[in-house]
Motif scaffolding. Sequence first.
Motif, mmCIF file in Angstrom:
data_model
loop_
_atom_site.group_PDB
_atom_site.id
_atom_site.type_symbol
_atom_site.label_atom_id
_atom_site.label_comp_id
_atom_site.label_asym_id
_atom_site.label_seq_id
_atom_site.Cartn_x
_atom_site.Cartn_y
_atom_site.Cartn_z
ATOM 1 N N GLY A 95 0.817 -1.209 0.000
ATOM 2 C CA GLY A 95 0.000 0.000 0.000
ATOM 3 C C GLY A 95 0.846 1.251 0.000
ATOM 4 O O GLY A 95 0.507 2.239 -0.667
ATOM 5 N N SER A 96 1.965 1.238 0.751
ATOM 6 C CA SER A 96 2.771 2.468 0.772
ATOM 7 C C SER A 96 3.465 2.681 -0.570
ATOM 8 O O SER A 96 3.670 3.827 -0.959
ATOM 9 N N LEU A 126 2.011 1.928 -3.413
ATOM 10 C CA LEU A 126 0.914 2.504 -4.214
ATOM 11 C C LEU A 126 0.659 3.956 -3.855
ATOM 12 O O LEU A 126 0.275 4.761 -4.711
ATOM 13 N N GLY A 127 0.844 4.287 -2.556
ATOM 14 C CA GLY A 127 0.490 5.623 -2.080
ATOM 15 C C GLY A 127 1.616 6.638 -2.215
ATOM 16 O O GLY A 127 1.448 7.802 -1.860
ATOM 17 N N VAL A 128 2.788 6.193 -2.718
ATOM 18 C CA VAL A 128 3.900 7.133 -2.924
ATOM 19 C C VAL A 128 3.513 8.119 -4.031
ATOM 20 O O VAL A 128 2.858 7.742 -5.011
ATOM 21 N N ALA A 162 1.269 7.548 -7.552
ATOM 22 C CA ALA A 162 -0.016 8.198 -7.799
ATOM 23 C C ALA A 162 0.037 8.997 -9.104
ATOM 24 O O ALA A 162 -0.925 9.026 -9.871
#
Lengths: 198, 196
Positions: free
Chosen positions: B34-35, B37-39, B43
Amino acid sequence: MGNSGDAVGGSVGSWSVRAIVGTMIPVLAVLSVLEMGSGFVLHELEQTFLGRPTLLVLVPVMIAMGGNLGSILSARLSTRLHLGTLSFSPRDPVIMTNVVAVLALAATVFTALGFFAYGLTLVPVVGVGGGMTLRETVLVSVVSGMALAVVAVVLSISATYASYRLGLDPDDTTIPVVTNLCDILGVVILAVVSLLVL
Amino acid sequence: MFFLSVSVVRDAARIYRGSIAVLAVSLAGGLFAGSVLGVDSMADAFTEYPGLLLLLPAFLATRGNVYGALGARISTGLHQGLIKPRLERDSRLINAVVASFINGISVSVFIGFMSWGILSVLGRESAALWELVGVTLVAGLLTSVVMIIGLLLIVFGGYRRGIDPDNLVGPIVTTLGDMFGVVFLYIGVIVVEVML
């Protein structure tokens, strides 16, 4: 997930590349078409997710955890079914026990997910997530996680019951069906809850 | 909930203790994925390549299906004594590995193609076909190599230490699959960008 469609026998024939690819590819193609459904939900809500990257942090756990909870429950129910100690009544103590355990596991995991996902946004330099408060992150994580756990419970019990009535081995049917449906629904539930809560 | 008897709560607590460790590992792996993906830069990649977000769940989930099936097959083979817990030139082992490699790559390419196809049919903005297929091909190749090696080492190692591989395969596959799946998806984006 897992043993979908591999009738593993002793002969080298069932271990041939052609046999393995031939049985798996149609299953994989159908599953990935279904998964595109949850991808489409993500794509349609692109603005919501990209505007709040913390939601993206929640996505892999929402995909994986529904399948995990579903497979814990269906594996246990299917073993009980094989042993003949399961009755399909809501008051059956085996079903009650497993449901209580799965809901407690979900409550723990998704509360932790909310706090950790928010914590990651505070890490300097790397710039992970953002756009959500602690309260929003924990709320979205716990509400969608518990909804997913309830869905996993209902699907596991119905699928085990269906495989019992149809005379199929639940190990080959229930677990792959439940884990894949939970994978798909995890993202859909996350998206719906985010729209309602945020 | 008047039928929540003492024995139900006690047995539920036992199941809880038996499963919480595996779920905690899966949570840690999922948070790592998830981290990634969330960088910020990931994004940005989702905005830059429309279709990437569409194919993400299918890409991650098929890792579980392809390598979960390989793990289940190896685990059954070990239980039946058909294969030995060693990295050797055994025809069954080689066949199983080659087949899962073919499955993994074909499905990755299919997903990239489908993502482009869905957006094109709907008349939405989409990244170029070769960009989406390029990303899923590179990511699919790299994940296959890492997943096959990781799965064999852990399942064989566990089996030799007396751990039933049936209990290892599921958590290993979902955790490694998610972690490496997103990292290699990101590397796939970088490769496609460099080649542009």
